[in-house]
Design a protein around this motif. Structure first.
Motif, short mmCIF file in Angstrom:
data_model
loop_
_atom_site.label_atom_id
_atom_site.label_comp_id
_atom_site.label_asym_id
_atom_site.label_seq_id
_atom_site.Cartn_x
_atom_site.Cartn_y
_atom_site.Cartn_z
N ARG A 30 21.51 27.62 14.64
CA ARG A 30 21.23 26.89 13.40
C ARG A 30 20.76 25.46 13.69
N GLY A 31 21.39 24.80 14.67
CA GLY A 31 20.96 23.47 15.04
C GLY A 31 19.53 23.45 15.55
N LEU A 32 19.16 24.48 16.35
CA LEU A 32 17.80 24.58 16.86
C LEU A 32 16.81 24.79 15.73
N LEU A 33 17.18 25.63 14.75
CA LEU A 33 16.29 25.87 13.61
C LEU A 33 16.08 24.60 12.81
N ARG A 34 17.14 23.80 12.64
CA ARG A 34 16.98 22.53 11.92
C ARG A 34 15.97 21.64 12.61
N TRP A 35 16.11 21.51 13.93
CA TRP A 35 15.18 20.67 14.68
C TRP A 35 13.75 21.20 14.61
N LEU A 36 13.61 22.55 14.61
CA LEU A 36 12.27 23.12 14.51
C LEU A 36 11.63 22.82 13.16
N PHE A 37 12.45 22.79 12.11
CA PHE A 37 11.91 22.49 10.78
C PHE A 37 11.43 21.04 10.68
N ILE A 38 12.16 20.12 11.28
CA ILE A 38 11.78 18.71 11.16
C ILE A 38 10.87 18.25 12.30
N ALA A 39 10.61 19.12 13.28
CA ALA A 39 9.76 18.73 14.41
C ALA A 39 8.35 18.30 13.97
N PRO A 40 7.67 19.01 13.05
CA PRO A 40 6.34 18.54 12.63
C PRO A 40 6.36 17.14 12.03
N ALA A 41 7.39 16.86 11.21
CA ALA A 41 7.49 15.53 10.60
C ALA A 41 7.73 14.47 11.67
N LEU A 42 8.60 14.79 12.64
CA LEU A 42 8.85 13.83 13.73
C LEU A 42 7.61 13.60 14.56
N ALA A 43 6.86 14.66 14.83
CA ALA A 43 5.63 14.52 15.61
C ALA A 43 4.61 13.67 14.85
N TYR A 44 4.50 13.91 13.55
CA TYR A 44 3.56 13.13 12.72
C TYR A 44 3.94 11.65 12.73
N MET A 45 5.22 11.34 12.54
CA MET A 45 5.66 9.95 12.52
C MET A 45 5.47 9.29 13.88
N ALA A 46 5.75 10.03 14.97
CA ALA A 46 5.58 9.45 16.30
C ALA A 46 4.12 9.15 16.59
#
Length: 321
Positions: A30-46
């Motif tokens: 579940r923790g991995l899935l959470r990170w996968l969901f927010i990964a695009p947003a984090l990549a965009y912000m970075a």
């Protein structure tokens, strides 16, 4: 019989140890899935926020000129850019002008916007049409509004001076944009005119969410309109007020196009703000290092304000719980 009895506890032990292992595996999944969901947003912000921010900070410590784009050489010069900017009287003046411009604009926009929101919360015939008309300053591009107001405030041929003269209120033309003592006030008034619709719309929406029962209870208790406004409307409207002020601050403190179109920072640098100084250093003097310094100051001011907002918002949330 003895064999079964000896193996039963072992089976129970193995089953009990497998259950926590499965639970830990499910938690990690579940923790991995959470990170996968927010990964695009984090990549965009970075990519679009983090990298430019870091690049701007690095640039403020470099001798970065147009020549750098051809040679790729931008030698580090330590704190030279920072000393040059902070030792310039233009920067100190622009900091003061930015504070006055931001405070005056927010105060005027919020006060008039709230008054109009309260006024339109009492429905009447054609209220929707009048609200739509009042939205026009917000819908028009800021540069267009600034150009129109520059013509209106023209000292010799402006509509405002002509109207004041026709009413006998002035003898000659008022130098709205030509006097160092009046130009900043004129820019503030124009920005207030532009920002009123935004404040009115957001605050009007917040007023519609306040339960009518609270006003009925206040009326039954004999509260006056001012007492009702102070004790019911403002407390219930506080979250919306916070959002309006934060967004207004963010858009006002960095304003550039309005002042460039109105006064270009003049006369005598009386309307220079941090935004215009950044533009002047970077794109007129082509000193990108010093321009980055002023840009970093703007980012720092916005970051401090954002942290204060988040802390206040967290405190309000804690009280609500």
């Amino acid at each position: 019989m003895s064999t079964f009895a000896s193996t039963a506890p072992a089976a129970k032990a193995s089953g009990s140890s497998a259950a926590p292992a499965r639970a830990d595996s499910g938690t990690r999944r579940r923790g991995l899935l959470r990170w996968l969901f927010i990964a695009p947003a984090l990549a965009y912000m970075a990519l679009f926020f983090g990298y430019p921010l870091i690049r701007n900070i690095v640039m403020s410590f470099q001798h970065f000129t147009p020549k750098t784009y051809f040679t790729g050489e931008a030698p580090f010069n330590g704190l030279d850019n920072w000393r040059a900017v902070f030792g310039d009287e233009l920067f100190a003046g622009s900091l003061w002008h930015t504070a006055l411009f931001t405070l005056g604009s927010l105060l005027g926009q919020f006060t008039i916007g709230l008054a109009l929101a309260v006024f339109f919360s009492r429905r009447f015939r054609l209220s929707g049409f009048v609200r739509a008309i009042l939205l026009l300053p917000w819908l028009v591009p800021m540069v267009v509004s600034a150009v129109v107001w520059r013509r209106i405030l023209d000292q010799d041929h402006g509509m405002l001076n002509s109207a004041l003269h026709a009413l006998g209120l002035t003898e000659g033309g008022v130098p709205w944009l030509n006097s160092p003592g009046v130009a900043l006030l004129s820019a503030i008034l124009v920005n207030i005119w532009i920002g009123i619709p935004f404040n009115m719309v957001i605050l009007y929406g917040g007023l519609q969410e306040i339960p009518r029962e609270l006003y009925e209870a206040a009326s039954l208790d004999g509260a006056s309109p001012w007492r009702t406004f102070r004790s019911v409307t403002l407390p219930m409207l506080r979250p919306v007020v916070t959002v309006v002020l934060v967004l207004g601050f963010m858009s006002t403190v960095k304003i550039l196009d309005l002042i460039l179109a109105l006064t270009s920072g003049g006369p005598a640098d009386s309307t220079q703000t941090l935004g215009t100084v950044t533009y002047q250093l970077s794109f007129l003097q082509l000193d990108f290092g010093q321009g980055a310094v002023v840009g970093n100051v703007l980012i720092l001011i916005s970051a401090v304000f954002a942290v204060l907002y988040l802390r206040a918002n967290r405190a309000d949330f804690g009280k609500g719980n």
